[in-house]
Design a protein around this motif. Structure first.
Motif, PDB file in Angstrom:
ATOM      1  N   ASP A 121       0.830  -1.203   0.000  1.00 39.25           N
ATOM      2  CA  ASP A 121       0.000   0.000   0.000  1.00 39.25           C
ATOM      3  C   ASP A 121       0.867   1.257   0.000  1.00 39.25           C
ATOM      4  O   ASP A 121       0.712   2.131  -0.853  1.00 39.25           O
ATOM      5  N   PHE A 122       1.806   1.350   0.937  1.00 38.93           N
ATOM      6  CA  PHE A 122       2.660   2.540   1.000  1.00 38.93           C
ATOM      7  C   PHE A 122       3.612   2.588  -0.194  1.00 38.93           C
ATOM      8  O   PHE A 122       3.983   3.666  -0.648  1.00 38.93           O
ATOM      9  N   TRP A 123       4.033   1.432  -0.689  1.00 41.40           N
ATOM     10  CA  TRP A 123       4.883   1.374  -1.894  1.00 41.40           C
ATOM     11  C   TRP A 123       4.169   2.100  -3.037  1.00 41.40           C
ATOM     12  O   TRP A 123       4.747   2.944  -3.711  1.00 41.40           O
ATOM     13  N   GLN A 124       2.887   1.767  -3.246  1.00 40.29           N
ATOM     14  CA  GLN A 124       2.120   2.382  -4.327  1.00 40.29           C
ATOM     15  C   GLN A 124       1.801   3.845  -4.024  1.00 40.29           C
ATOM     16  O   GLN A 124       1.836   4.681  -4.924  1.00 40.29           O
ATOM     17  N   ARG A 125       1.507   4.164  -2.771  1.00 41.14           N
ATOM     18  CA  ARG A 125       1.234   5.563  -2.411  1.00 41.14           C
ATOM     19  C   ARG A 125       2.431   6.463  -2.703  1.00 41.14           C
ATOM     20  O   ARG A 125       2.263   7.628  -3.017  1.00 41.14           O
ATOM     21  N   ASP A 126       3.632   5.895  -2.561  1.00 40.11           N
ATOM     22  CA  ASP A 126       4.849   6.661  -2.843  1.00 40.11           C
ATOM     23  C   ASP A 126       5.115   6.775  -4.342  1.00 40.11           C
ATOM     24  O   ASP A 126       6.098   7.393  -4.745  1.00 40.11           O
ATOM     25  N   GLY A 127       4.274   6.165  -5.167  1.00 41.01           N
ATOM     26  CA  GLY A 127       4.396   6.297  -6.615  1.00 41.01           C
ATOM     27  C   GLY A 127       5.292   5.282  -7.290  1.00 41.01           C
ATOM     28  O   GLY A 127       5.637   5.438  -8.456  1.00 41.01           O
ATOM     29  N   HIS A 128       5.652   4.225  -6.561  1.00 37.93           N
ATOM     30  CA  HIS A 128       6.498   3.188  -7.150  1.00 37.93           C
ATOM     31  C   HIS A 128       5.640   2.221  -7.962  1.00 37.93           C
ATOM     32  O   HIS A 128       4.489   1.953  -7.620  1.00 37.93           O
ATOM     33  N   PRO A 129       6.192   1.665  -9.029  1.00 38.44           N
ATOM     34  CA  PRO A 129       5.425   0.763  -9.894  1.00 38.44           C
ATOM     35  C   PRO A 129       5.237  -0.616  -9.259  1.00 38.44           C
ATOM     36  O   PRO A 129       5.948  -0.979  -8.319  1.00 38.44           O
ATOM     37  N   ILE A 130       4.278  -1.340  -9.797  1.00 36.41           N
ATOM     38  CA  ILE A 130       4.092  -2.734  -9.401  1.00 36.41           C
ATOM     39  C   ILE A 130       4.219  -3.612 -10.640  1.00 36.41           C
ATOM     40  O   ILE A 130       4.036  -3.149 -11.758  1.00 36.41           O
ATOM     41  N   ALA A 131       4.543  -4.871 -10.404  1.00 40.68           N
ATOM     42  CA  ALA A 131       4.600  -5.864 -11.475  1.00 40.68           C
ATOM     43  C   ALA A 131       3.386  -6.772 -11.321  1.00 40.68           C
ATOM     44  O   ALA A 131       2.921  -7.015 -10.206  1.00 40.68           O
ATOM     45  N   LEU A 132       2.891  -7.278 -12.429  1.00 36.85           N
ATOM     46  CA  LEU A 132       1.739  -8.175 -12.422  1.00 36.85           C
ATOM     47  C   LEU A 132       2.166  -9.567 -12.858  1.00 36.85           C
ATOM     48  O   LEU A 132       3.145  -9.718 -13.586  1.00 36.85           O
ATOM     49  N   GLY A 133       1.432 -10.582 -12.422  1.00 42.22           N
ATOM     50  CA  GLY A 133       1.698 -11.939 -12.842  1.00 42.22           C
ATOM     51  C   GLY A 133       2.642 -12.677 -11.912  1.00 42.22           C
ATOM     52  O   GLY A 133       3.048 -12.176 -10.870  1.00 42.22           O
ATOM     53  N   ALA A 134       2.991 -13.888 -12.330  1.00 48.08           N
ATOM     54  CA  ALA A 134       3.803 -14.771 -11.498  1.00 48.08           C
ATOM     55  C   ALA A 134       5.300 -14.485 -11.578  1.00 48.08           C
ATOM     56  O   ALA A 134       6.066 -14.922 -10.726  1.00 48.08           O
ATOM     57  N   GLU A 135       5.744 -13.730 -12.601  1.00 51.06           N
ATOM     58  CA  GLU A 135       7.163 -13.410 -12.751  1.00 51.06           C
ATOM     59  C   GLU A 135       7.546 -12.253 -11.835  1.00 51.06           C
ATOM     60  O   GLU A 135       6.775 -11.311 -11.667  1.00 51.06           O
ATOM     61  N   ALA A 136       8.752 -12.299 -11.282  1.00 50.27           N
ATOM     62  CA  ALA A 136       9.200 -11.266 -10.348  1.00 50.27           C
ATOM     63  C   ALA A 136       9.316  -9.907 -11.006  1.00 50.27           C
ATOM     64  O   ALA A 136       8.950  -8.881 -10.428  1.00 50.27           O
ATOM     65  N   GLY A 137       9.838  -9.876 -12.246  1.00 50.23           N
ATOM     66  CA  GLY A 137      10.061  -8.601 -12.910  1.00 50.23           C
ATOM     67  C   GLY A 137      11.303  -7.915 -12.363  1.00 50.23           C
ATOM     68  O   GLY A 137      12.019  -8.455 -11.522  1.00 50.23           O
ATOM     69  N   VAL A 138      11.532  -6.693 -12.817  1.00 50.62           N
ATOM     70  CA  VAL A 138      12.708  -5.917 -12.421  1.00 50.62           C
ATOM     71  C   VAL A 138      12.278  -4.474 -12.217  1.00 50.62           C
ATOM     72  O   VAL A 138      11.515  -3.944 -13.020  1.00 50.62           O
ATOM     73  N   LEU A 139      12.784  -3.862 -11.178  1.00 49.00           N
ATOM     74  CA  LEU A 139      12.532  -2.433 -10.964  1.00 49.00           C
ATOM     75  C   LEU A 139      13.554  -1.665 -11.780  1.00 49.00           C
ATOM     76  O   LEU A 139      14.752  -1.743 -11.531  1.00 49.00           O
ATOM     77  N   ALA A 140      13.083  -0.960 -12.804  1.00 46.92           N
ATOM     78  CA  ALA A 140      13.980  -0.246 -13.703  1.00 46.92           C
ATOM     79  C   ALA A 140      13.605   1.227 -13.756  1.00 46.92           C
ATOM     80  O   ALA A 140      12.499   1.609 -13.387  1.00 46.92           O
TER      81      ALA A 140
END
Length: 148
Positions: A121-140
């Motif tokens: 919740d706070f991650w998103q409130r701070d404007g950081h992106p989220i990844a969808l699905g079962a793959e971890a993804g990468v924060l870029a």
């Protein structure tokens, strides 16, 4: 208007006591800005662990986070984790204790942990992106500056 201060009614800690307590608190928790900073910088010793169910993880998670539901954590299931890493556990937010359970279980098993304040919740409130699905993804990208 009362002459008594509600703030001071329970007593005050000395500056030294406050500093000691707050230093301890910072050792146990991190916030979204600090975690994002480390993930953007690709600090490999920092690992975000999503302690919610795998279904919740697939609906949205911190990019790069590993799905590891706290209910599945035990000595056998954590054997694959690297003990040289620092695991930042998170869940939905302040109304959820999944990150507390995950941090507690990992610490009891000898892992270095911190709990993410406010979770996803706070991650998103701070404007950081989220990844969808079962793959971890990468924060870029360049990241978002903390307003504090």
């Amino acid at each position: 208007m009362s002459d008594q201060s509600a703030v001071k009614s329970s007593g005050l800690a000395s500056p030294a006591e406050s500093a000691a307590y707050l230093a301890e608190k910072l050792r146990f928790h991190t916030d979204a800005a600090d975690l994002a900073s480390d993930l953007y910088a690709q600090h490999s010793e920092i690992v975000a662990l999503d302690t919610r169910s795998s279904e919740a993880y697939e609906r949205g998670h911190i990019p790069g986070a590993i799905s590891f539901p706290h209910r599945l954590m035990d000595e056998a299931s954590t054997a694959r984790l690297d003990r040289s890493k620092v695991y930042v556990c998170y869940c939905d937010g302040i109304g959820c204790n999944g990150s507390t359970w995950g941090s507690y279980k990992l610490a009891k098993l000898g892992f270095m942990v911190k709990e993410l304040i406010g979770g996803l919740d706070f991650w998103q409130r701070d404007g950081h992106p989220i990844a969808l699905g079962a793959e971890a993804g990468v924060l870029a990208g360049g990241g978002i500056e903390c307003d504090c």
